[in-house]
Design an enzyme around this catalytic site. Structure first.
Site, PDB file in Angstrom:
ATOM      1  N   ASP A 162       0.469  -1.199   0.333  1.00 15.75           N
ATOM      2  CA  ASP A 162      -0.114   0.046  -0.467  1.00 15.75           C
ATOM      3  C   ASP A 162       0.999   0.780  -0.412  1.00 15.75           C
ATOM      4  O   ASP A 162       1.524   1.197  -0.602  1.00 15.75           O
ATOM      5  CB  ASP A 162      -1.188  -0.145   1.274  1.00 15.75           C
ATOM      6  CG  ASP A 162      -2.434  -0.045   0.828  1.00 15.75           C
ATOM      7  OD1 ASP A 162      -2.589   1.609   1.084  1.00 15.75           O
ATOM      8  OD2 ASP A 162      -3.111  -0.563   0.362  1.00 15.75           O
ATOM      9  N   HIS A 205      -3.393   5.916   3.246  1.00 13.54           N
ATOM     10  CA  HIS A 205      -4.322   5.362   2.664  1.00 13.54           C
ATOM     11  C   HIS A 205      -3.684   4.005   3.463  1.00 13.54           C
ATOM     12  O   HIS A 205      -4.762   3.122   4.858  1.00 13.54           O
ATOM     13  CB  HIS A 205      -5.006   4.627   1.467  1.00 13.54           C
ATOM     14  CG  HIS A 205      -4.980   3.351   0.759  1.00 13.54           C
ATOM     15  ND1 HIS A 205      -5.008   2.362   0.789  1.00 13.54           N
ATOM     16  CD2 HIS A 205      -6.694   3.679   0.886  1.00 13.54           C
ATOM     17  CE1 HIS A 205      -5.769   1.536   0.541  1.00 13.54           C
ATOM     18  NE2 HIS A 205      -7.300   2.598   0.347  1.00 13.54           N
ATOM     19  N   SER A 397     -12.056  -0.954  -0.246  1.00 16.21           N
ATOM     20  CA  SER A 397     -10.389  -1.512   1.043  1.00 16.21           C
ATOM     21  C   SER A 397     -10.476  -1.590   2.530  1.00 16.21           C
ATOM     22  O   SER A 397      -9.751  -2.597   2.893  1.00 16.21           O
ATOM     23  CB  SER A 397      -9.500   0.249   0.577  1.00 16.21           C
ATOM     24  OG  SER A 397      -9.055   0.180  -0.312  1.00 16.21           O
TER      25      SER A 397
END
Length: 566
Positions: A162, A205, A397
């Protein structure tokens, strides 16, 4: 393609990230019927129309997905094009409400979504108010029962590929120190493929996902701990402050995970990202890479996408039949299932290229509470409504991170379980939820505690594996990463064709099919110094019109393609 992070949109307190946001049957391989393709299914139905558009009058703001060539027709119907959206081969527009039905019938139009800063999910998130809202997703998926039994992810490392994981009170004790050289002379809290020289999450994120998976809840007295607070986090950073990356970088990251799985005890890999490519999984290098991870004994948990609604909206590599592909449901803030709904953003099967049934399972993915990375792009541009260090976020996600944590808990209880056994256990004990459509929710809502008592069986039996001998370029989908400042000179072209992000020719036989161990990795072609330079990672998205002020607060920011944060 620069990857699209799988997130969604919520209510007007939620802001969407206007960048190229990195982006199912018991065995996960059931086709619709013999000779039936997903493309044929798409042609046989009208475009999916957001239910929020029903009954409206006057002028409405919409996002039309899948047919930029329809713009002139929309104008002739009295509409006004407000933004070109090449990422989704679509556009946003203001149109007469009476014209929506006609637009839905235009050739190539796949979906029409209401474009407004209010929720287009199945249920408004009105139950999430306050500065210390409750979060019940752990009860919904049985994680609380697993932890009560002592199965909290201990003995398991989860690799999160990520944007990095920032060291915070909830993550610092979970982050694995990773050797940066073959002699182990230097260490850091990540392995960095982003080229920005830091393990800190500059985008925001990856840290949010890490909190959902293995956060300790130290900053909240345990209230907002992750699903597997005893698990370790192996941060594999593949994107910097703009959130963009390349397929070849993800493949390199997956290869690193295989090479060092024994060194760092990696048993789960979380992939809350994907591309909109439609190359068959049997040819796809990216799909082949996740199959190699799976066959190495690592459970690959992959987000379905936020490209819904509509068939054929499963991302790659979520389209691979081996992996656990996760969609989202909205638990409505309660532990009971009778009020759960299916959010329109969650990607739906069948897969575009191969007509396979996906997703495999679903988990809560609306309004989940986790970490806001300090100073990250998302945190800075969209200040959290909650007190630091927490915020809410929605998307596949997030539902994928929940399942990754759940798998870590299950492997704490059963360390010898193979990926095929884990997948079978989750799917065979999943509960019907939100909708009866298997192309939306797969086998249903996961319950990790129930999965420990699943009947005997293995998933993925009889599947034809991929070869990885297809095109790297076709795996990128519709958008390419543009390289800036190569050798001090702006490269006028995008990263296209059979070339990797470290500017070497793609050769599947030597770069993908070869098996790496930790020791051999250091001398491999993947470990070139050009991965680590700053020349390629900062794509033209950063500072471009995509990231400009025109996105923030504009009429279409709620589109399902972009991250939802509260």
């Amino acid at each position: 393609m620069a990857l699209s992070w799988s997130m969604s949109r919520t209510n007007r307190a939620v802001a969407a990230v206007g960048v190229l946001a990195v982006a199912w049957a018991t065995s996960g391989t059931v086709a619709l019927s013999s000779g039936t393709s997903a493309a044929a299914v798409s042609r046989s139905v009208s475009a999916a129309v957001d239910p929020a558009l029903s009954g409206l009058s006057g002028t409405v703001h919409v996002v039309v997905q899948g047919a930029r060539n329809a713009e002139s027709t929309v104008v002739r119907m009295g509409g006004t094009i407000t933004h070109d959206l090449p990422l989704i081969d679509g556009f946003s527009a203001s149109v007469p409400a009476r014209a929506i039905a006609r637009i839905a019938k235009l050739p190539g139009v796949r979906a029409i979504t209401k474009d407004t800063p209010v929720t287009v999910m199945a249920a408004p998130m009105t139950n999430l108010g306050g500065t210390h809202p409750q979060d019940v997703y752990q009860q919904v998926v049985g994680a609380d029962d697993l932890q009560a039994a002592g199965d909290n992810g201990h003995g398991v490392s989860v690799a999160i590929i990520d944007t990095g994981v920032s060291s915070m009170a909830d993550t610092s004790s979970r982050l694995v120190s990773i050797a940066q050289d073959p002699l182990g002379l230097t260490h850091a809290n990540c392995i960095n493929f982003a080229g920005d020289g830091t393990c800190t999450d500059k985008y925001g994120h990856g840290t949010f996902l890490a909190g959902l998976i293995a956060g300790t809840g130290a900053a909240s007295g345990g209230q907002y701990a992750g699903v597997a607070p005893g698990a370790k986090i192996v941060s594999v950073k593949i994107a910097g402050a703009d959130g963009s990356s390349d397929v070849s970088t993800i493949i390199a990251a997956l290869q690193w995970v295989i090479a060092f799985k024994n060194t760092y005890n990696i048993k789960v890999v979380n992939l809350s990202l994907g591309t909109n490519a439609t190359q068959s999984y049997q040819l796809s290098p990216l799909d082949y890479a996740v199959e190699k991870v799976w066959n190495a004994g690592i459970v690959a948990v992959v987000s379905a996408s936020n490209l819904g609604p509509g068939p054929g909206t499963i991302d790659k590599p979520a389209d691979d039949p081996y992996v656990i592909t996760v969609g989202a449901i909205d638990d409505s803030g309660t532990a009971t299932l009778n009020d759960d709904t299916f959010p329109a953003f969650s990607g739906q099967g069948p897969t575009a290229a191969d007509g396979l049934a996906k997703p495999d399972v679903v988990a809560p993915g609306v309004g989940l509470i986790s970490l806001a990375a300090p100073g990250a792009a998302i945190t800075t541009n969209f200040p959290p409504a909650m007190a630091p260090p927490y915020r809410q976020g929605s998307g596949t996600s997030m539902s994928t991170a929940v399942v990754s944590g759940l798998v870590a808990d299950m492997l704490s209880a059963n360390p010898s379980w193979s990926p095929d056994r884990v997948k079978y256990a989750l799917m065979s004990t999943a509960q019907p939820d939100a909708t009866s459509d298997p192309m939306s929710v797969g086998a249903g809502l996961v319950n990790g505690y129930a999965a420990l008592s699943a009947p005997a069986g293995l998933a993925n039996q009889g599947i034809t594996p991929g070869t990885g001998l297809g095109s790297l370029q076709l795996d990128r989908g519709t958008v390419d990463v543009v390289l800036n400042g190569l050798g001090g000179i702006l490269n006028p072209g995008a990263l296209t064709g059979e070339i990797t992000a470290n500017l070497t020719p793609w050769n599947a036989l030597t770069m993908l099919i070869a098996t790496f161990t930790g020791s051999s990795w250091w001398g491999s072609s993947w470990w070139g110094s050009s991965w680590w330079g700053s020349s390629w990672w900062g794509s033209s998205w950063w500072g471009s019109s995509w990231w400009g002020s025109s996105w923030w607060g504009s009429s279409w920011w709620g589109a399902a393609w972009y991250g939802a944060w509260q």
